[in-house]
Design a protein around this motif. Structure first.
Motif, PDB file in Angstrom:
ATOM      1  N   LYS A 103      16.206 -21.242   4.927  1.00 40.48           N
ATOM      2  CA  LYS A 103      15.160 -20.835   3.982  1.00 40.48           C
ATOM      3  C   LYS A 103      14.374 -19.650   4.531  1.00 40.48           C
ATOM      4  O   LYS A 103      14.046 -18.718   3.793  1.00 40.48           O
ATOM      5  CB  LYS A 103      14.211 -21.996   3.698  1.00 40.48           C
ATOM      6  CG  LYS A 103      14.784 -23.054   2.799  1.00 40.48           C
ATOM      7  CD  LYS A 103      13.765 -24.163   2.566  1.00 40.48           C
ATOM      8  CE  LYS A 103      14.360 -25.289   1.765  1.00 40.48           C
ATOM      9  NZ  LYS A 103      13.419 -26.413   1.598  1.00 40.48           N
ATOM     10  N   ASN A 104      14.071 -19.688   5.817  1.00 38.08           N
ATOM     11  CA  ASN A 104      13.327 -18.584   6.430  1.00 38.08           C
ATOM     12  C   ASN A 104      14.123 -17.283   6.366  1.00 38.08           C
ATOM     13  O   ASN A 104      13.561 -16.222   6.069  1.00 38.08           O
ATOM     14  CB  ASN A 104      12.967 -18.904   7.874  1.00 38.08           C
ATOM     15  CG  ASN A 104      11.901 -19.972   7.994  1.00 38.08           C
ATOM     16  OD1 ASN A 104      11.215 -20.303   7.036  1.00 38.08           O
ATOM     17  ND2 ASN A 104      11.775 -20.543   9.183  1.00 38.08           N
ATOM     18  N   LEU A 105      15.412 -17.355   6.656  1.00 40.51           N
ATOM     19  CA  LEU A 105      16.250 -16.151   6.605  1.00 40.51           C
ATOM     20  C   LEU A 105      16.354 -15.610   5.187  1.00 40.51           C
ATOM     21  O   LEU A 105      16.278 -14.397   4.972  1.00 40.51           O
ATOM     22  CB  LEU A 105      17.637 -16.442   7.177  1.00 40.51           C
ATOM     23  CG  LEU A 105      17.674 -16.643   8.699  1.00 40.51           C
ATOM     24  CD1 LEU A 105      19.050 -17.152   9.125  1.00 40.51           C
ATOM     25  CD2 LEU A 105      17.316 -15.366   9.422  1.00 40.51           C
ATOM     26  N   ALA A 106      16.510 -16.491   4.219  1.00 44.25           N
ATOM     27  CA  ALA A 106      16.551 -16.050   2.824  1.00 44.25           C
ATOM     28  C   ALA A 106      15.220 -15.398   2.446  1.00 44.25           C
ATOM     29  O   ALA A 106      15.193 -14.362   1.774  1.00 44.25           O
ATOM     30  CB  ALA A 106      16.848 -17.228   1.895  1.00 44.25           C
ATOM     31  N   GLY A 107      14.125 -15.979   2.903  1.00 43.88           N
ATOM     32  CA  GLY A 107      12.811 -15.403   2.646  1.00 43.88           C
ATOM     33  C   GLY A 107      12.676 -14.012   3.239  1.00 43.88           C
ATOM     34  O   GLY A 107      12.095 -13.116   2.620  1.00 43.88           O
ATOM     35  N   GLU A 108      13.209 -13.818   4.434  1.00 42.91           N
ATOM     36  CA  GLU A 108      13.176 -12.494   5.061  1.00 42.91           C
ATOM     37  C   GLU A 108      13.979 -11.484   4.245  1.00 42.91           C
ATOM     38  O   GLU A 108      13.549 -10.338   4.068  1.00 42.91           O
ATOM     39  CB  GLU A 108      13.732 -12.564   6.482  1.00 42.91           C
ATOM     40  CG  GLU A 108      12.801 -13.224   7.475  1.00 42.91           C
ATOM     41  CD  GLU A 108      13.384 -13.253   8.878  1.00 42.91           C
ATOM     42  OE1 GLU A 108      14.018 -12.264   9.298  1.00 42.91           O
ATOM     43  OE2 GLU A 108      13.193 -14.290   9.541  1.00 42.91           O
ATOM     44  N   PHE A 158      14.599 -11.542   1.018  1.00 44.16           N
ATOM     45  CA  PHE A 158      13.852 -11.217  -0.196  1.00 44.16           C
ATOM     46  C   PHE A 158      12.625 -10.364   0.107  1.00 44.16           C
ATOM     47  O   PHE A 158      12.277  -9.485  -0.684  1.00 44.16           O
ATOM     48  CB  PHE A 158      13.457 -12.478  -0.956  1.00 44.16           C
ATOM     49  CG  PHE A 158      14.619 -13.116  -1.673  1.00 44.16           C
ATOM     50  CD1 PHE A 158      15.280 -12.440  -2.685  1.00 44.16           C
ATOM     51  CD2 PHE A 158      15.045 -14.387  -1.339  1.00 44.16           C
ATOM     52  CE1 PHE A 158      16.352 -13.018  -3.350  1.00 44.16           C
ATOM     53  CE2 PHE A 158      16.120 -14.969  -1.999  1.00 44.16           C
ATOM     54  CZ  PHE A 158      16.768 -14.282  -3.002  1.00 44.16           C
ATOM     55  N   ALA A 159      11.973 -10.604   1.234  1.00 41.18           N
ATOM     56  CA  ALA A 159      10.792  -9.800   1.590  1.00 41.18           C
ATOM     57  C   ALA A 159      11.181  -8.343   1.828  1.00 41.18           C
ATOM     58  O   ALA A 159      10.504  -7.427   1.348  1.00 41.18           O
ATOM     59  CB  ALA A 159      10.106 -10.388   2.821  1.00 41.18           C
ATOM     60  N   VAL A 160      12.268  -8.126   2.557  1.00 39.39           N
ATOM     61  CA  VAL A 160      12.716  -6.757   2.817  1.00 39.39           C
ATOM     62  C   VAL A 160      13.172  -6.098   1.516  1.00 39.39           C
ATOM     63  O   VAL A 160      12.824  -4.944   1.240  1.00 39.39           O
ATOM     64  CB  VAL A 160      13.835  -6.731   3.882  1.00 39.39           C
ATOM     65  CG1 VAL A 160      14.452  -5.349   3.992  1.00 39.39           C
ATOM     66  CG2 VAL A 160      13.281  -7.176   5.236  1.00 39.39           C
ATOM     67  N   ALA A 161      13.930  -6.830   0.702  1.00 37.67           N
ATOM     68  CA  ALA A 161      14.397  -6.277  -0.570  1.00 37.67           C
ATOM     69  C   ALA A 161      13.211  -5.935  -1.472  1.00 37.67           C
ATOM     70  O   ALA A 161      13.203  -4.877  -2.115  1.00 37.67           O
ATOM     71  CB  ALA A 161      15.332  -7.269  -1.266  1.00 37.67           C
ATOM     72  N   SER A 162      12.210  -6.791  -1.523  1.00 40.36           N
ATOM     73  CA  SER A 162      11.028  -6.530  -2.343  1.00 40.36           C
ATOM     74  C   SER A 162      10.291  -5.283  -1.870  1.00 40.36           C
ATOM     75  O   SER A 162       9.864  -4.459  -2.685  1.00 40.36           O
ATOM     76  CB  SER A 162      10.071  -7.726  -2.307  1.00 40.36           C
ATOM     77  OG  SER A 162      10.659  -8.845  -2.905  1.00 40.36           O
ATOM     78  N   ALA A 163      10.137  -5.152  -0.562  1.00 39.06           N
ATOM     79  CA  ALA A 163       9.440  -3.982  -0.020  1.00 39.06           C
ATOM     80  C   ALA A 163      10.195  -2.696  -0.348  1.00 39.06           C
ATOM     81  O   ALA A 163       9.597  -1.681  -0.725  1.00 39.06           O
ATOM     82  CB  ALA A 163       9.262  -4.133   1.491  1.00 39.06           C
ATOM     83  N   ARG A 164      11.513  -2.743  -0.218  1.00 39.49           N
ATOM     84  CA  ARG A 164      12.313  -1.553  -0.531  1.00 39.49           C
ATOM     85  C   ARG A 164      12.282  -1.234  -2.024  1.00 39.49           C
ATOM     86  O   ARG A 164      12.210  -0.070  -2.419  1.00 39.49           O
ATOM     87  CB  ARG A 164      13.742  -1.729  -0.045  1.00 39.49           C
ATOM     88  CG  ARG A 164      13.832  -1.649   1.461  1.00 39.49           C
ATOM     89  CD  ARG A 164      15.251  -1.667   1.936  1.00 39.49           C
ATOM     90  NE  ARG A 164      15.278  -1.559   3.383  1.00 39.49           N
ATOM     91  CZ  ARG A 164      16.376  -1.476   4.091  1.00 39.49           C
ATOM     92  NH1 ARG A 164      17.558  -1.490   3.485  1.00 39.49           N
ATOM     93  NH2 ARG A 164      16.324  -1.388   5.397  1.00 39.49           N
ATOM     94  N   ALA A 165      12.345  -2.260  -2.860  1.00 37.90           N
ATOM     95  CA  ALA A 165      12.288  -2.040  -4.307  1.00 37.90           C
ATOM     96  C   ALA A 165      10.938  -1.444  -4.690  1.00 37.90           C
ATOM     97  O   ALA A 165      10.867  -0.523  -5.508  1.00 37.90           O
ATOM     98  CB  ALA A 165      12.535  -3.353  -5.056  1.00 37.90           C
ATOM     99  N   LYS A 166       9.871  -1.939  -4.083  1.00 36.13           N
ATOM    100  CA  LYS A 166       8.539  -1.411  -4.368  1.00 36.13           C
ATOM    101  C   LYS A 166       8.446   0.057  -3.959  1.00 36.13           C
ATOM    102  O   LYS A 166       7.939   0.891  -4.714  1.00 36.13           O
ATOM    103  CB  LYS A 166       7.483  -2.230  -3.637  1.00 36.13           C
ATOM    104  CG  LYS A 166       6.079  -1.754  -3.904  1.00 36.13           C
ATOM    105  CD  LYS A 166       5.049  -2.605  -3.163  1.00 36.13           C
ATOM    106  CE  LYS A 166       3.664  -2.122  -3.519  1.00 36.13           C
ATOM    107  NZ  LYS A 166       2.870  -1.756  -2.398  1.00 36.13           N
ATOM    108  N   ALA A 167       8.939   0.378  -2.773  1.00 39.05           N
ATOM    109  CA  ALA A 167       8.915   1.772  -2.312  1.00 39.05           C
ATOM    110  C   ALA A 167       9.730   2.659  -3.248  1.00 39.05           C
ATOM    111  O   ALA A 167       9.312   3.770  -3.599  1.00 39.05           O
ATOM    112  CB  ALA A 167       9.435   1.867  -0.884  1.00 39.05           C
ATOM    113  N   HIS A 168      10.886   2.155  -3.685  1.00 35.30           N
ATOM    114  CA  HIS A 168      11.735   2.915  -4.602  1.00 35.30           C
ATOM    115  C   HIS A 168      11.001   3.168  -5.923  1.00 35.30           C
ATOM    116  O   HIS A 168      11.029   4.281  -6.457  1.00 35.30           O
ATOM    117  CB  HIS A 168      13.048   2.166  -4.838  1.00 35.30           C
ATOM    118  CG  HIS A 168      14.006   2.880  -5.730  1.00 35.30           C
ATOM    119  ND1 HIS A 168      14.695   3.999  -5.338  1.00 35.30           N
ATOM    120  CD2 HIS A 168      14.368   2.636  -7.015  1.00 35.30           C
ATOM    121  CE1 HIS A 168      15.447   4.421  -6.346  1.00 35.30           C
ATOM    122  NE2 HIS A 168      15.267   3.606  -7.370  1.00 35.30           N
TER     123      HIS A 168
END
Length: 85
Positions: free
Chosen positions: A27-32, A34-44
């Motif tokens: 669960k922690n790895l999946a959360g990581e 999604f967190a990285v993907a969210s940050a990149r999507a936001k920056a994009h």
């Protein structure tokens, strides 16, 4: 202190034997991810809005209350990510 450490080790052994430790790690790895993907999507999105007059216009219309936020999100997502509802 030794009693506390003994309890910590016993709890860890319980989590490992029940498979709960591995489940929590997954669960922690999946959360990581999604967190990285969210940050990149936001920056994009931020770059896309900054570089596109049409997207900036949508944001300006939301800020001036001429357009509702959900409509703007729908249009921005369609244009930037080619994603509908």
């Amino acid at each position: 202190m030794p009693e506390l450490w003994e309890q910590v080790e016993a709890h860890r052994a319980f989590l490992e034997s029940d498979g709960l430790l591995e489940e929590q790690r997954r669960k922690n790895l999946a959360g990581e991810v999604f967190a990285v993907a969210s940050a990149r999507a936001k920056a994009h999105l931020e770059h896309a809005v900054a570089d596109d007059p049409e997207l900036r216009r949508l944001l300006d219309e939301v800020q001036s209350r001429k357009l509702d936020p959900l409509t703007a999100v729908r249009e921005i997502m369609e244009k930037v990510f080619k994603v509908g509802d």
